[in-house]
Scaffold this motif. Structure first.
Motif, PDB file in Angstrom:
ATOM      1  N   THR A  97      55.252  50.253  40.960  1.00  0.00           N
ATOM      2  CA  THR A  97      54.524  49.118  41.536  1.00  0.00           C
ATOM      3  C   THR A  97      55.458  48.205  42.323  1.00  0.00           C
ATOM      4  O   THR A  97      55.066  47.680  43.361  1.00  0.00           O
ATOM      5  CB  THR A  97      53.767  48.318  40.463  1.00  0.00           C
ATOM      6  N   ASP A 123      47.984  38.844  47.400  1.00  0.00           N
ATOM      7  CA  ASP A 123      47.974  39.191  45.986  1.00  0.00           C
ATOM      8  C   ASP A 123      48.409  38.014  45.115  1.00  0.00           C
ATOM      9  O   ASP A 123      49.335  37.280  45.475  1.00  0.00           O
ATOM     10  CB  ASP A 123      48.887  40.389  45.757  1.00  0.00           C
ATOM     11  N   ALA A 177      53.179  49.072  45.212  1.00  0.00           N
ATOM     12  CA  ALA A 177      51.857  48.566  44.816  1.00  0.00           C
ATOM     13  C   ALA A 177      51.051  48.167  46.042  1.00  0.00           C
ATOM     14  O   ALA A 177      51.592  47.627  47.014  1.00  0.00           O
ATOM     15  CB  ALA A 177      52.010  47.360  43.884  1.00  0.00           C
ATOM     16  N   ARG A 178      49.752  48.437  45.995  1.00  0.00           N
ATOM     17  CA  ARG A 178      48.872  48.045  47.095  1.00  0.00           C
ATOM     18  C   ARG A 178      48.977  46.546  47.317  1.00  0.00           C
ATOM     19  O   ARG A 178      49.209  45.774  46.393  1.00  0.00           O
ATOM     20  CB  ARG A 178      47.413  48.364  46.767  1.00  0.00           C
ATOM     21  N   ALA A 179      48.756  46.130  48.537  1.00  0.00           N
ATOM     22  CA  ALA A 179      48.778  44.706  48.871  1.00  0.00           C
ATOM     23  C   ALA A 179      47.476  44.342  49.578  1.00  0.00           C
ATOM     24  O   ALA A 179      46.719  45.218  50.001  1.00  0.00           O
ATOM     25  CB  ALA A 179      49.969  44.386  49.767  1.00  0.00           C
ATOM     26  N   ALA A 199      52.298  42.626  45.135  1.00  0.00           N
ATOM     27  CA  ALA A 199      52.504  43.351  46.387  1.00  0.00           C
ATOM     28  C   ALA A 199      53.766  44.185  46.246  1.00  0.00           C
ATOM     29  O   ALA A 199      54.800  43.685  45.824  1.00  0.00           O
ATOM     30  CB  ALA A 199      52.665  42.373  47.547  1.00  0.00           C
ATOM     31  N   ASP A 232      44.804  43.130  48.353  1.00  0.00           N
ATOM     32  CA  ASP A 232      43.612  43.519  47.616  1.00  0.00           C
ATOM     33  C   ASP A 232      43.222  42.463  46.580  1.00  0.00           C
ATOM     34  O   ASP A 232      42.376  42.709  45.741  1.00  0.00           O
ATOM     35  CB  ASP A 232      43.816  44.879  46.943  1.00  0.00           C
ATOM     36  N   HIS A 245      54.462  48.388  50.471  1.00  0.00           N
ATOM     37  CA  HIS A 245      53.076  48.598  50.043  1.00  0.00           C
ATOM     38  C   HIS A 245      52.274  49.522  50.941  1.00  0.00           C
ATOM     39  O   HIS A 245      51.154  49.873  50.626  1.00  0.00           O
ATOM     40  CB  HIS A 245      52.351  47.271  49.842  1.00  0.00           C
ATOM     41  N   ASP A 283      47.044  48.596  40.900  1.00  0.00           N
ATOM     42  CA  ASP A 283      47.851  48.473  42.109  1.00  0.00           C
ATOM     43  C   ASP A 283      48.409  49.815  42.588  1.00  0.00           C
ATOM     44  O   ASP A 283      49.050  49.884  43.633  1.00  0.00           O
ATOM     45  CB  ASP A 283      49.003  47.486  41.906  1.00  0.00           C
ATOM     46  N   GLY A 316      46.850  41.648  41.306  1.00  0.00           N
ATOM     47  CA  GLY A 316      48.224  41.834  40.863  1.00  0.00           C
ATOM     48  C   GLY A 316      49.299  41.418  41.830  1.00  0.00           C
ATOM     49  O   GLY A 316      49.419  40.263  42.196  1.00  0.00           O
TER      50      GLY A 316
END
Length: 192
Positions: free
Chosen positions: A155, A31, A159-161, A168, A163, A172, A93, A166
């Motif tokens: 987040t 990220d 938060a998604r990582a 991490a 990807d 995640h 995210d 934005g």
């Protein structure tokens, strides 16, 4: 080897025993707010993106060193409840991270979403105008824009990582359960 390690670990003179396994370099996400520098290393210090997730160094002593934990687990199977101002569910995210949450705010003015407690934990904003700060139920709260604090906390937590978007999240792999308990000028103990 697992059985032998378990048997050795039970021995009173052995503090720790595990099978010898191959490990890789610290697992870090791609990220953009968790950046790598040109030599492939990760920058340190408070000006280095998500510095608070890195290992403490001579500049930053309060970092959490979560990159070392990600090799073991990134929060898979964990649910983190965020009791805050709610979340912006469209945040990129948070896509695929959110569980159905709730809004516990009964006071319509504080809720700022047109209704009381319900099953929608979306954050409509908690701004205070200059006029609201001067008089009425929000007098003295302090004029200011919306904080979106619940989304920030959600987040940071999950938060998604990996990807390329934005940041991490600390965990995640975890799912986020948003519980909206704060609105304009905070919230009441009864809602929290």
């Amino acid at each position: 080897s697992a059985a032998l390690a378990a048997r050795l670990a039970r021995h009173p003179d052995v503090a720790w025993a595990v099978p010898d396994q191959r490990r890789r370099a610290l697992r870090v996400p791609n990220d953009p707010l968790f950046p790598a520098v040109s030599d492939g290393s990760r920058p340190q210090g408070p000006d280095a993106g998500q510095w608070y997730l890195r290992a403490p160094d001579g500049t930053v002593r309060s970092a959490a060193n979560v990159a070392a934990a990600w090799d073991r687990n990134a929060g898979e199977g964990v649910v983190v409840a965020i009791l805050d101002t709610g979340v912006r569910p469209e945040h990129p995210d948070l896509q695929g991270r959110l569980l159905p949450g709730i809004d516990t705010i009964d006071d319509l003015l504080t809720a700022n979403d047109g209704d009381g407690a319900d099953t929608d934990p979306s954050d409509p904003g908690d701004w205070i105008t200059a006029a609201e700060d001067r008089s009425g139920p929000f007098a003295g709260c302090g004029e200011g824009p919306s904080t979106w604090h619940g989304t920030q906390v959600a987040t940071i937590a999950g938060a998604r990582a990996d990807d390329d978007v934005g940041m991490a999240g600390t965990a995640h792999g975890a799912r986020i359960l948003p519980v909206r308990v704060l609105g304009k000028c905070g919230g009441y103990d009864s809602d929290i």
